[in-house]
Design an enzyme around this catalytic site. Structure first.
Site, mmCIF file in Angstrom:
data_model
loop_
_atom_site.group_PDB
_atom_site.id
_atom_site.type_symbol
_atom_site.label_atom_id
_atom_site.label_comp_id
_atom_site.label_asym_id
_atom_site.label_seq_id
_atom_site.Cartn_x
_atom_site.Cartn_y
_atom_site.Cartn_z
ATOM 1 N N ASP A 1 0.851 -1.195 0.000
ATOM 2 C CA ASP A 1 0.000 0.000 0.000
ATOM 3 C C ASP A 1 0.882 1.238 0.000
ATOM 4 O O ASP A 1 2.084 1.166 0.291
ATOM 5 C CB ASP A 1 -0.934 0.013 1.220
ATOM 6 N N ASP B 1 8.754 3.666 -1.291
ATOM 7 C CA ASP B 1 8.002 3.257 -0.085
ATOM 8 C C ASP B 1 6.673 2.639 -0.491
ATOM 9 O O ASP B 1 5.668 3.327 -0.577
ATOM 10 C CB ASP B 1 7.801 4.491 0.808
ATOM 11 N N GLU C 1 0.059 -1.078 5.850
ATOM 12 C CA GLU C 1 1.137 -0.549 6.693
ATOM 13 C C GLU C 1 0.989 0.949 6.926
ATOM 14 O O GLU C 1 1.261 1.451 8.018
ATOM 15 C CB GLU C 1 2.500 -0.850 6.060
ATOM 16 N N GLU C 2 0.564 1.666 5.899
ATOM 17 C CA GLU C 2 0.487 3.124 6.040
ATOM 18 C C GLU C 2 -0.669 3.553 6.946
ATOM 19 O O GLU C 2 -0.828 4.740 7.228
ATOM 20 C CB GLU C 2 0.366 3.792 4.657
HETATM 21 C C1 LIG Z 1 9.198 3.661 7.481
HETATM 22 C C2 LIG Z 1 8.001 3.182 6.663
HETATM 23 N N1 LIG Z 1 8.361 3.156 5.288
HETATM 24 C C3 LIG Z 1 6.821 4.109 6.867
HETATM 25 O O1 LIG Z 1 6.641 5.022 6.096
HETATM 26 N N2 LIG Z 1 6.027 3.854 7.907
HETATM 27 C C4 LIG Z 1 4.916 4.681 8.263
HETATM 28 C C5 LIG Z 1 3.980 3.836 9.112
HETATM 29 C C6 LIG Z 1 2.732 4.520 9.542
HETATM 30 C C7 LIG Z 1 2.115 4.326 10.713
HETATM 31 N N3 LIG Z 1 1.002 5.089 10.718
HETATM 32 C C8 LIG Z 1 0.944 5.703 9.589
HETATM 33 N N4 LIG Z 1 1.990 5.341 8.858
HETATM 34 C C9 LIG Z 1 5.390 5.896 9.035
HETATM 35 O O2 LIG Z 1 6.450 5.850 9.661
HETATM 36 O O3 LIG Z 1 4.688 6.946 8.987
HETATM 37 ZN ZN LIG Z 2 6.965 1.942 4.111
HETATM 38 ZN ZN LIG Z 3 5.375 4.913 4.376
#
Ligand SMILES: C[C@H](N)C(=O)N[C@@H](Cc1c[nH]cn1)C(=O)O
Ligand SMILES: [Zn+2]
Ligand SMILES: [Zn+2]
Length: 496
Positions: free
Chosen positions: A100, A132, A166-167
Protein backbone atom coordinates in the site's frame (compact mmCIF):
# COMPACT_ATOMS: atom_id res chain seq x y z
CA UNK A 1 32.68 -16.31 -13.79
CA UNK A 2 31.44 -16.95 -10.24
CA UNK A 3 27.73 -17.29 -9.48
CA UNK A 4 27.33 -13.76 -8.14
CA UNK A 5 29.07 -12.16 -11.13
CA UNK A 6 26.66 -14.06 -13.37
CA UNK A 7 23.75 -12.90 -11.17
CA UNK A 8 24.94 -9.27 -11.42
CA UNK A 9 25.15 -9.59 -15.21
CA UNK A 10 21.55 -10.82 -15.42
CA UNK A 11 20.31 -8.03 -13.10
CA UNK A 12 22.03 -5.45 -15.32
CA UNK A 13 20.63 -7.02 -18.49
CA UNK A 14 17.11 -7.04 -16.96
CA UNK A 15 17.25 -3.40 -15.85
CA UNK A 16 14.66 -2.05 -18.31
CA UNK A 17 12.32 -4.96 -17.67
CA UNK A 18 12.51 -4.42 -13.88
CA UNK A 19 11.84 -0.69 -14.32
CA UNK A 20 8.82 -1.51 -16.49
CA UNK A 21 7.50 -3.82 -13.77
CA UNK A 22 7.82 -0.97 -11.26
CA UNK A 23 5.93 1.22 -13.76
CA UNK A 24 3.15 -1.39 -13.88
CA UNK A 25 2.69 -1.43 -10.10
CA UNK A 26 3.09 2.31 -9.48
CA UNK A 27 0.10 2.62 -11.85
CA UNK A 28 -2.03 0.72 -9.30
CA UNK A 29 -3.10 3.47 -6.84
CA UNK A 30 -3.07 1.25 -3.75
CA UNK A 31 -3.79 4.00 -1.21
CA UNK A 32 -4.80 2.20 1.98
CA UNK A 33 -6.13 5.33 3.72
CA UNK A 34 -8.73 6.04 1.03
CA UNK A 35 -11.86 3.86 1.06
CA UNK A 36 -12.50 4.59 -2.64
CA UNK A 37 -9.14 2.99 -3.52
CA UNK A 38 -9.66 -0.27 -1.61
CA UNK A 39 -10.20 -2.35 -4.76
CA UNK A 40 -6.87 -1.03 -6.10
CA UNK A 41 -5.11 -2.06 -2.88
CA UNK A 42 -6.57 -5.56 -3.23
CA UNK A 43 -5.59 -5.65 -6.95
CA UNK A 44 -2.02 -4.77 -5.99
CA UNK A 45 -1.83 -7.61 -3.45
CA UNK A 46 -3.14 -10.06 -6.03
CA UNK A 47 -0.59 -8.83 -8.59
CA UNK A 48 2.19 -9.90 -6.22
CA UNK A 49 0.54 -13.23 -5.52
CA UNK A 50 0.21 -14.01 -9.22
CA UNK A 51 3.77 -12.99 -10.12
CA UNK A 52 5.31 -15.07 -7.33
CA UNK A 53 3.16 -18.05 -8.31
CA UNK A 54 4.34 -17.69 -11.90
CA UNK A 55 7.91 -18.01 -10.59
CA UNK A 56 7.00 -21.22 -8.78
CA UNK A 57 6.21 -19.98 -5.25
CA UNK A 58 3.47 -21.44 -3.13
CA UNK A 59 1.23 -18.65 -1.83
CA UNK A 60 -1.64 -18.12 0.57
CA UNK A 61 -4.07 -15.20 0.68
CA UNK A 62 -5.17 -14.26 4.19
CA UNK A 63 -8.13 -11.89 4.49
CA UNK A 64 -7.96 -10.36 7.96
CA UNK A 65 -11.56 -9.08 8.09
CA UNK A 66 -13.49 -5.86 7.66
CA UNK A 67 -12.75 -2.24 8.48
CA UNK A 68 -14.79 0.90 9.13
CA UNK A 69 -13.34 3.68 6.99
CA UNK A 70 -14.85 7.01 5.97
CA UNK A 71 -18.32 5.85 6.97
CA UNK A 72 -18.10 2.60 5.01
CA UNK A 73 -17.50 -1.01 6.02
CA UNK A 74 -14.89 -2.38 3.63
CA UNK A 75 -12.66 -5.47 3.50
CA UNK A 76 -9.12 -5.16 4.83
CA UNK A 77 -6.60 -5.84 2.03
CA UNK A 78 -5.26 -9.39 1.80
CA UNK A 79 -2.01 -10.38 3.47
CA UNK A 80 -0.03 -12.32 0.88
CA UNK A 81 2.05 -15.13 2.36
CA UNK A 82 4.47 -17.10 0.25
CA UNK A 83 7.12 -19.78 0.23
CA UNK A 84 9.72 -19.93 -2.53
CA UNK A 85 11.74 -23.12 -2.20
CA UNK A 86 11.46 -25.69 0.55
CA UNK A 87 14.79 -27.44 0.82
CA UNK A 88 15.43 -28.64 4.41
CA UNK A 89 19.18 -28.33 3.92
CA UNK A 90 18.89 -24.59 3.21
CA UNK A 91 18.30 -21.73 5.61
CA UNK A 92 14.96 -19.95 5.53
CA UNK A 93 14.63 -16.19 5.32
CA UNK A 94 11.34 -14.38 5.85
CA UNK A 95 10.93 -11.05 4.06
CA UNK A 96 8.22 -8.54 4.89
CA UNK A 97 7.11 -5.51 2.90
CA UNK A 98 4.00 -3.47 2.16
CA UNK A 99 2.24 -2.88 -1.13
CA UNK A 100 0.00 0.00 0.00
CA UNK A 101 1.04 3.62 -0.40
CA UNK A 102 0.38 7.05 1.06
CA UNK A 103 -2.24 9.25 -0.66
CA UNK A 104 -1.01 11.39 -3.57
CA UNK A 105 -2.75 14.02 -5.70
CA UNK A 106 -1.20 15.98 -8.55
CA UNK A 107 -2.49 19.17 -6.90
CA UNK A 108 -0.44 18.43 -3.75
CA UNK A 109 2.48 19.75 -5.81
CA UNK A 110 3.64 16.76 -7.85
CA UNK A 111 5.34 17.73 -11.14
CA UNK A 112 3.84 14.70 -12.86
CA UNK A 113 0.95 12.25 -12.34
CA UNK A 114 1.93 10.42 -9.09
CA UNK A 115 0.66 7.10 -10.44
CA UNK A 116 2.56 7.26 -13.74
CA UNK A 117 6.20 6.29 -13.26
CA UNK A 118 8.57 8.79 -14.87
CA UNK A 119 12.18 7.80 -15.58
CA UNK A 120 13.74 11.28 -15.63
CA UNK A 121 17.05 12.63 -16.92
CA UNK A 122 18.60 12.32 -13.43
CA UNK A 123 18.10 8.55 -13.70
CA UNK A 124 15.39 8.67 -11.04
CA UNK A 125 12.14 6.71 -11.04
CA UNK A 126 9.46 9.14 -9.88
CA UNK A 127 6.07 7.92 -8.69
CA UNK A 128 4.07 7.20 -5.51
CA UNK A 129 5.43 4.08 -3.84
CA UNK A 130 8.67 4.00 -5.89
CA UNK A 131 10.75 3.92 -2.69
CA UNK A 132 8.00 3.26 -0.09
CA UNK A 133 7.62 0.38 -0.53
CA UNK A 134 6.89 -0.91 -4.02
CA UNK A 135 10.49 -0.69 -5.29
CA UNK A 136 11.93 -2.80 -2.45
CA UNK A 137 9.00 -5.28 -2.47
CA UNK A 138 9.43 -5.72 -6.23
CA UNK A 139 13.18 -6.01 -5.62
CA UNK A 140 12.75 -9.42 -3.96
CA UNK A 141 10.76 -10.69 -6.96
CA UNK A 142 13.38 -9.35 -9.38
CA UNK A 143 16.09 -11.00 -7.27
CA UNK A 144 14.39 -14.41 -7.53
CA UNK A 145 13.79 -13.91 -11.26
CA UNK A 146 17.44 -13.02 -11.88
CA UNK A 147 18.69 -16.12 -10.02
CA UNK A 148 16.36 -18.27 -12.11
CA UNK A 149 17.39 -16.63 -15.38
CA UNK A 150 21.07 -16.99 -14.48
CA UNK A 151 20.48 -20.70 -13.87
CA UNK A 152 21.79 -20.42 -10.29
CA UNK A 153 20.23 -22.38 -7.47
CA UNK A 154 18.37 -19.98 -5.14
CA UNK A 155 20.57 -19.75 -2.00
CA UNK A 156 17.84 -19.97 0.65
CA UNK A 157 14.21 -20.89 1.15
CA UNK A 158 12.35 -17.61 0.99
CA UNK A 159 9.14 -16.98 2.87
CA UNK A 160 7.36 -13.70 2.37
CA UNK A 161 4.64 -11.65 4.01
CA UNK A 162 3.32 -8.64 2.08
CA UNK A 163 0.62 -6.46 3.59
CA UNK A 164 -1.60 -3.66 2.28
CA UNK A 165 -2.30 -1.67 5.47
CA UNK A 166 1.14 -0.55 6.69
CA UNK A 167 0.49 3.12 6.04
CA UNK A 168 -2.59 2.91 8.29
CA UNK A 169 -1.17 1.08 11.28
CA UNK A 170 -1.00 -2.49 9.86
CA UNK A 171 -4.54 -3.28 10.98
CA UNK A 172 -5.13 -7.04 11.15
CA UNK A 173 -1.51 -8.06 10.63
CA UNK A 174 -0.32 -8.62 14.19
CA UNK A 175 -2.94 -11.35 14.80
CA UNK A 176 -2.00 -13.08 11.54
CA UNK A 177 1.73 -13.02 12.33
CA UNK A 178 1.17 -14.46 15.82
CA UNK A 179 -1.25 -17.08 14.44
CA UNK A 180 1.11 -18.17 11.64
CA UNK A 181 4.29 -18.08 13.78
CA UNK A 182 4.38 -21.87 14.15
CA UNK A 183 2.53 -22.56 10.89
CA UNK A 184 3.39 -20.66 7.72
CA UNK A 185 6.40 -18.97 9.33
CA UNK A 186 7.75 -22.07 11.05
CA UNK A 187 11.35 -22.88 10.19
CA UNK A 188 12.24 -19.21 9.70
CA UNK A 189 15.90 -18.56 10.56
CA UNK A 190 15.98 -14.79 10.12
CA UNK A 191 13.81 -11.88 9.00
CA UNK A 192 14.62 -9.04 6.62
CA UNK A 193 12.64 -5.86 5.95
CA UNK A 194 13.47 -3.34 3.25
CA UNK A 195 11.21 -0.37 4.00
CA UNK A 196 13.33 2.55 5.17
CA UNK A 197 16.04 4.81 3.79
CA UNK A 198 19.75 5.50 3.82
CA UNK A 199 20.90 8.31 6.08
CA UNK A 200 22.44 10.17 3.14
CA UNK A 201 22.79 9.64 -0.59
CA UNK A 202 26.14 7.91 -0.86
CA UNK A 203 26.59 5.32 1.83
CA UNK A 204 24.16 2.41 2.26
CA UNK A 205 23.11 1.46 5.76
CA UNK A 206 21.74 -1.27 7.97
CA UNK A 207 19.13 -0.24 10.51
CA UNK A 208 18.68 -1.58 14.04
CA UNK A 209 15.99 0.71 15.51
CA UNK A 210 12.64 2.29 14.67
CA UNK A 211 10.46 4.79 16.45
CA UNK A 212 6.90 3.77 17.25
CA UNK A 213 3.89 5.86 16.24
CA UNK A 214 0.64 6.67 18.04
CA UNK A 215 -1.92 8.45 15.87
CA UNK A 216 -4.70 10.65 17.31
CA UNK A 217 -7.91 12.34 16.17
CA UNK A 218 -9.32 15.37 18.04
CA UNK A 219 -12.88 16.16 16.96
CA UNK A 220 -14.67 19.34 17.97
CA UNK A 221 -18.29 19.72 16.92
CA UNK A 222 -20.86 22.40 17.59
CA UNK A 223 -23.75 23.47 15.32
CA UNK A 224 -25.50 20.84 13.21
CA UNK A 225 -24.34 22.43 9.92
CA UNK A 226 -21.74 24.91 8.66
CA UNK A 227 -22.69 28.54 9.41
CA UNK A 228 -22.44 31.94 7.70
CA UNK A 229 -19.65 33.77 9.55
CA UNK A 230 -21.31 37.15 8.97
CA UNK A 231 -24.49 36.05 10.66
CA UNK A 232 -23.00 33.88 13.41
CA UNK A 233 -19.38 35.07 13.84
CA UNK A 234 -18.85 36.39 17.37
CA UNK A 235 -22.02 34.77 18.66
CA UNK A 236 -21.25 31.04 18.75
CA UNK A 237 -18.36 28.85 19.99
CA UNK A 238 -16.54 28.00 16.75
CA UNK A 239 -15.23 24.40 16.53
CA UNK A 240 -12.18 25.50 14.48
CA UNK A 241 -11.19 28.10 17.07
CA UNK A 242 -11.31 25.50 19.84
CA UNK A 243 -9.45 22.96 17.75
CA UNK A 244 -6.68 25.31 16.62
CA UNK A 245 -6.21 26.34 20.24
CA UNK A 246 -5.90 22.71 21.33
CA UNK A 247 -3.52 21.82 18.52
CA UNK A 248 -1.32 24.82 19.33
CA UNK A 249 -0.96 23.49 22.89
CA UNK A 250 0.54 20.13 21.82
CA UNK A 251 4.05 21.09 20.70
CA UNK A 252 6.20 24.24 20.74
CA UNK A 253 7.99 25.73 17.74
CA UNK A 254 11.27 24.04 18.73
CA UNK A 255 9.64 20.62 18.60
CA UNK A 256 9.26 20.19 22.38
CA UNK A 257 6.14 18.18 23.25
CA UNK A 258 3.98 20.05 25.78
CA UNK A 259 2.12 17.03 27.17
CA UNK A 260 3.14 16.70 30.86
CA UNK A 261 5.21 13.59 31.81
CA UNK A 262 5.62 12.53 28.17
CA UNK A 263 9.44 12.48 28.36
CA UNK A 264 9.55 10.62 31.69
CA UNK A 265 10.15 7.12 30.28
CA UNK A 266 12.66 8.08 27.59
CA UNK A 267 15.78 5.90 28.04
CA UNK A 268 18.85 7.79 29.28
CA UNK A 269 21.72 8.16 26.82
CA UNK A 270 24.62 5.79 27.45
CA UNK A 271 28.24 6.41 26.46
CA UNK A 272 28.16 3.42 24.12
CA UNK A 273 25.08 4.74 22.39
CA UNK A 274 26.56 8.21 22.04
CA UNK A 275 29.46 6.76 20.02
CA UNK A 276 26.98 5.47 17.43
CA UNK A 277 26.40 9.05 16.24
CA UNK A 278 30.00 9.54 15.06
CA UNK A 279 31.30 9.12 11.51
CA UNK A 280 27.97 8.75 9.71
CA UNK A 281 27.13 9.84 6.15
CA UNK A 282 25.02 12.72 7.44
CA UNK A 283 25.47 16.49 7.49
CA UNK A 284 23.25 19.55 7.77
CA UNK A 285 24.31 21.01 4.40
CA UNK A 286 23.08 17.92 2.55
CA UNK A 287 19.95 17.76 4.71
CA UNK A 288 19.13 21.40 3.91
CA UNK A 289 19.67 20.65 0.20
CA UNK A 290 17.27 17.68 0.43
CA UNK A 291 14.73 19.96 2.15
CA UNK A 292 15.45 22.74 -0.38
CA UNK A 293 15.36 25.09 2.59
CA UNK A 294 17.33 25.41 5.81
CA UNK A 295 14.58 24.82 8.34
CA UNK A 296 16.62 22.61 10.66
CA UNK A 297 15.93 23.31 14.34
CA UNK A 298 19.13 21.97 15.87
CA UNK A 299 22.71 23.26 15.72
CA UNK A 300 24.60 19.98 15.44
CA UNK A 301 24.17 16.84 13.36
CA UNK A 302 24.26 14.75 16.53
CA UNK A 303 21.35 16.70 18.02
CA UNK A 304 19.33 16.33 14.82
CA UNK A 305 19.90 12.57 14.75
CA UNK A 306 19.08 12.22 18.45
CA UNK A 307 15.78 14.00 17.85
CA UNK A 308 15.09 11.64 14.94
CA UNK A 309 16.22 8.39 16.56
CA UNK A 310 16.04 8.47 20.36
CA UNK A 311 13.63 11.25 21.32
CA UNK A 312 9.87 11.43 20.82
CA UNK A 313 8.33 13.98 18.47
CA UNK A 314 4.82 15.25 17.88
CA UNK A 315 3.62 16.33 14.43
CA UNK A 316 0.41 18.04 13.36
CA UNK A 317 -0.90 16.54 10.12
CA UNK A 318 -4.13 18.23 9.11
CA UNK A 319 -7.70 19.19 9.83
CA UNK A 320 -10.57 17.29 8.25
CA UNK A 321 -13.77 19.26 7.73
CA UNK A 322 -12.02 22.62 7.47
CA UNK A 323 -12.21 24.81 4.39
CA UNK A 324 -8.93 24.49 2.47
CA UNK A 325 -9.77 25.22 -1.19
CA UNK A 326 -8.89 28.33 -3.17
CA UNK A 327 -11.07 31.43 -2.78
CA UNK A 328 -12.51 33.18 0.26
CA UNK A 329 -15.35 31.05 1.58
CA UNK A 330 -16.72 32.73 4.73
CA UNK A 331 -17.86 29.63 6.54
CA UNK A 332 -17.78 28.48 10.15
CA UNK A 333 -17.18 24.72 9.89
CA UNK A 334 -19.61 22.79 12.10
CA UNK A 335 -17.34 19.83 12.85
CA UNK A 336 -13.59 19.54 12.48
CA UNK A 337 -11.14 16.75 13.18
CA UNK A 338 -7.50 17.57 13.87
CA UNK A 339 -4.93 14.83 13.30
CA UNK A 340 -1.60 14.48 15.05
CA UNK A 341 0.85 11.73 15.84
CA UNK A 342 3.54 11.07 18.42
CA UNK A 343 6.67 9.14 17.47
CA UNK A 344 7.67 7.04 20.47
CA UNK A 345 11.09 5.74 21.52
CA UNK A 346 12.68 3.34 24.02
CA UNK A 347 11.38 2.95 26.84
CA UNK A 348 8.06 4.71 26.28
CA UNK A 349 4.92 2.67 26.80
CA UNK A 350 2.38 3.33 24.00
CA UNK A 351 -0.61 2.74 26.32
CA UNK A 352 0.73 5.37 28.74
CA UNK A 353 1.42 7.78 25.86
CA UNK A 354 -2.18 7.36 24.66
CA UNK A 355 -3.52 7.97 28.16
CA UNK A 356 -1.37 11.07 28.76
CA UNK A 357 -2.19 12.62 25.37
CA UNK A 358 -5.97 12.09 25.60
CA UNK A 359 -6.12 13.35 29.20
CA UNK A 360 -4.08 16.47 28.36
CA UNK A 361 -6.30 17.39 25.38
CA UNK A 362 -9.44 16.88 27.50
CA UNK A 363 -7.97 19.01 30.35
CA UNK A 364 -6.99 21.82 27.95
CA UNK A 365 -10.46 21.74 26.38
CA UNK A 366 -12.10 21.99 29.80
CA UNK A 367 -10.15 25.23 30.40
CA UNK A 368 -11.85 26.80 27.35
CA UNK A 369 -15.37 26.60 28.86
CA UNK A 370 -16.62 25.95 25.36
CA UNK A 371 -20.13 24.63 24.72
CA UNK A 372 -18.84 22.57 21.79
CA UNK A 373 -18.38 18.82 22.10
CA UNK A 374 -14.90 17.26 22.19
CA UNK A 375 -13.89 13.71 21.26
CA UNK A 376 -10.25 12.66 21.42
CA UNK A 377 -9.09 9.19 20.51
CA UNK A 378 -6.00 7.25 19.59
CA UNK A 379 -6.72 5.53 16.26
CA UNK A 380 -3.63 3.34 15.95
CA UNK A 381 -0.36 2.79 17.73
CA UNK A 382 2.71 0.92 16.55
CA UNK A 383 5.54 -0.03 18.87
CA UNK A 384 9.16 1.16 18.71
CA UNK A 385 11.88 -1.41 18.04
CA UNK A 386 15.50 -1.46 19.12
CA UNK A 387 17.91 -4.27 18.34
CA UNK A 388 21.63 -4.95 18.07
CA UNK A 389 23.57 -4.74 14.79
CA UNK A 390 26.05 -7.43 15.88
CA UNK A 391 23.91 -10.41 14.90
CA UNK A 392 25.12 -12.62 11.97
CA UNK A 393 22.03 -11.51 10.03
CA UNK A 394 23.49 -7.97 10.08
CA UNK A 395 26.97 -9.28 9.26
CA UNK A 396 25.53 -10.95 6.12
CA UNK A 397 23.86 -7.65 5.17
CA UNK A 398 27.12 -5.74 5.72
CA UNK A 399 29.06 -8.17 3.54
CA UNK A 400 26.50 -7.80 0.77
CA UNK A 401 26.83 -4.01 0.85
CA UNK A 402 30.61 -4.25 0.83
CA UNK A 403 30.54 -6.48 -2.25
CA UNK A 404 28.07 -4.36 -4.23
CA UNK A 405 29.00 -0.84 -3.13
CA UNK A 406 32.64 -1.34 -2.08
CA UNK A 407 32.04 0.31 1.31
CA UNK A 408 30.94 -0.77 4.77
CA UNK A 409 27.42 0.35 5.73
CA UNK A 410 26.43 3.00 8.23
CA UNK A 411 24.61 1.50 11.22
CA UNK A 412 21.52 3.58 11.78
CA UNK A 413 18.20 3.91 13.53
CA UNK A 414 15.12 5.15 11.69
CA UNK A 415 12.82 7.97 12.74
CA UNK A 416 9.85 6.38 10.97
CA UNK A 417 7.88 3.35 12.08
CA UNK A 418 7.24 -0.15 10.79
CA UNK A 419 4.76 -1.34 13.39
CA UNK A 420 5.08 -5.07 12.73
CA UNK A 421 8.87 -5.32 13.19
CA UNK A 422 8.81 -6.02 16.93
CA UNK A 423 5.97 -8.52 16.46
CA UNK A 424 8.09 -10.58 14.04
CA UNK A 425 11.01 -10.50 16.47
CA UNK A 426 8.82 -11.57 19.41
CA UNK A 427 6.53 -14.08 17.71
CA UNK A 428 9.26 -15.86 15.75
CA UNK A 429 12.09 -15.24 18.23
CA UNK A 430 14.35 -14.43 15.31
CA UNK A 431 16.64 -11.56 14.44
CA UNK A 432 15.22 -8.85 12.17
CA UNK A 433 17.47 -6.89 9.81
CA UNK A 434 16.34 -3.64 8.22
CA UNK A 435 18.08 -3.40 4.83
CA UNK A 436 16.98 -0.20 3.11
CA UNK A 437 17.12 0.32 -0.64
CA UNK A 438 16.21 4.02 -1.00
CA UNK A 439 18.25 7.18 -0.29
CA UNK A 440 17.62 10.06 2.13
CA UNK A 441 16.28 12.36 -0.58
CA UNK A 442 13.67 9.95 -1.97
CA UNK A 443 10.77 11.98 -0.55
CA UNK A 444 8.76 9.07 0.88
CA UNK A 445 5.24 10.27 1.84
CA UNK A 446 6.00 13.59 0.08
CA UNK A 447 5.49 14.96 -3.43
CA UNK A 448 7.65 13.68 -6.31
CA UNK A 449 8.64 10.52 -4.41
CA UNK A 450 11.44 8.77 -6.30
CA UNK A 451 13.87 5.87 -6.26
CA UNK A 452 17.21 6.25 -8.04
CA UNK A 453 17.76 3.61 -10.73
CA UNK A 454 21.13 2.98 -9.08
CA UNK A 455 19.53 2.22 -5.72
CA UNK A 456 16.92 -0.05 -7.34
CA UNK A 457 19.33 -2.10 -9.47
CA UNK A 458 22.25 -2.22 -7.01
CA UNK A 459 19.69 -2.88 -4.25
CA UNK A 460 18.50 -5.99 -6.10
CA UNK A 461 22.15 -7.08 -6.29
CA UNK A 462 22.55 -6.48 -2.53
CA UNK A 463 19.51 -8.71 -1.88
CA UNK A 464 21.14 -11.52 -3.93
CA UNK A 465 24.54 -11.31 -2.20
CA UNK A 466 22.84 -11.10 1.20
CA UNK A 467 21.01 -14.38 0.48
CA UNK A 468 24.30 -15.99 -0.60
CA UNK A 469 25.95 -14.78 2.60
CA UNK A 470 23.12 -16.12 4.76
CA UNK A 471 23.38 -19.51 3.09
CA UNK A 472 26.98 -20.01 4.23
CA UNK A 473 27.23 -22.77 6.85
CA UNK A 474 29.41 -20.59 9.10
CA UNK A 475 26.56 -18.15 9.64
CA UNK A 476 24.47 -19.30 12.66
CA UNK A 477 21.21 -17.40 12.58
CA UNK A 478 19.02 -18.59 15.40
CA UNK A 479 18.85 -16.31 18.39
CA UNK A 480 21.52 -16.47 21.02
CA UNK A 481 20.63 -16.30 24.69
CA UNK A 482 21.80 -12.68 24.61
CA UNK A 483 19.22 -11.67 22.09
CA UNK A 484 16.45 -13.44 24.01
CA UNK A 485 17.56 -11.68 27.15
CA UNK A 486 17.60 -8.34 25.35
CA UNK A 487 14.09 -8.97 24.04
CA UNK A 488 12.81 -9.90 27.48
CA UNK A 489 14.30 -6.72 28.88
CA UNK A 490 12.66 -4.71 26.11
CA UNK A 491 9.26 -6.31 26.72
CA UNK A 492 9.63 -5.81 30.43
CA UNK A 493 10.48 -2.14 29.91
CA UNK A 494 7.32 -1.67 27.83
CA UNK A 495 5.24 -3.50 30.44
CA UNK A 496 6.61 -1.45 33.34
C1 LIG B 1 9.20 3.66 7.48
C2 LIG B 1 8.00 3.18 6.66
N1 LIG B 1 8.36 3.16 5.29
C3 LIG B 1 6.82 4.11 6.87
O1 LIG B 1 6.64 5.02 6.10
N2 LIG B 1 6.03 3.85 7.91
C4 LIG B 1 4.92 4.68 8.26
C5 LIG B 1 3.98 3.84 9.11
C6 LIG B 1 2.73 4.52 9.54
C7 LIG B 1 2.12 4.33 10.71
N3 LIG B 1 1.00 5.09 10.72
C8 LIG B 1 0.94 5.70 9.59
N4 LIG B 1 1.99 5.34 8.86
C9 LIG B 1 5.39 5.90 9.04
O2 LIG B 1 6.45 5.85 9.66
O3 LIG B 1 4.69 6.95 8.99
ZN1 LIG C 1 6.96 1.94 4.11
ZN1 LIG D 1 5.38 4.91 4.38
Amino acid sequence: MDNLSKYFEVVDQSKQEFIDKLREIVAIPSVSGDATRRQDVIRMGLWLKEKWEALGAETKRVDPGMQELQGQTIPLPPIILGQYGNNPSKKTLLVYGHYDVQPALKEDGWNTDPFELVHNDKDQLVGRGATDDKGPVLGWLCCAEAFKRAGIDFPVNLKFCFEGMEECGSEGLEEVVRHEADKWFSGTDAVCISDNYWLGKNRPCLTYGLRGVSYFYITVEGPSADLHSGVFGGTVHEPMVDLVHLMSRLVDVKGKILIPSIYEKVAPLTLAEEKAYDGLDFNHDDLAKDLRSNVIIHDSEKDTLMHRWRLPSLSLHGIEGAFYGPGEKTVIPAKVTGKFSIRTVPDMDPAEVDRLACKYVADEFAKLNSKNKLTVKMVHDGRWWYSSPEHPNFVAGAKAIERVFGTSPDLTREGGSIPITLTFEEALNRNVLLLPMGASDDGAHSVNEKLDVRNFIEGIKVFGVYLEELSKPRVPLTNSGDQQQQQQQQQQMVAE
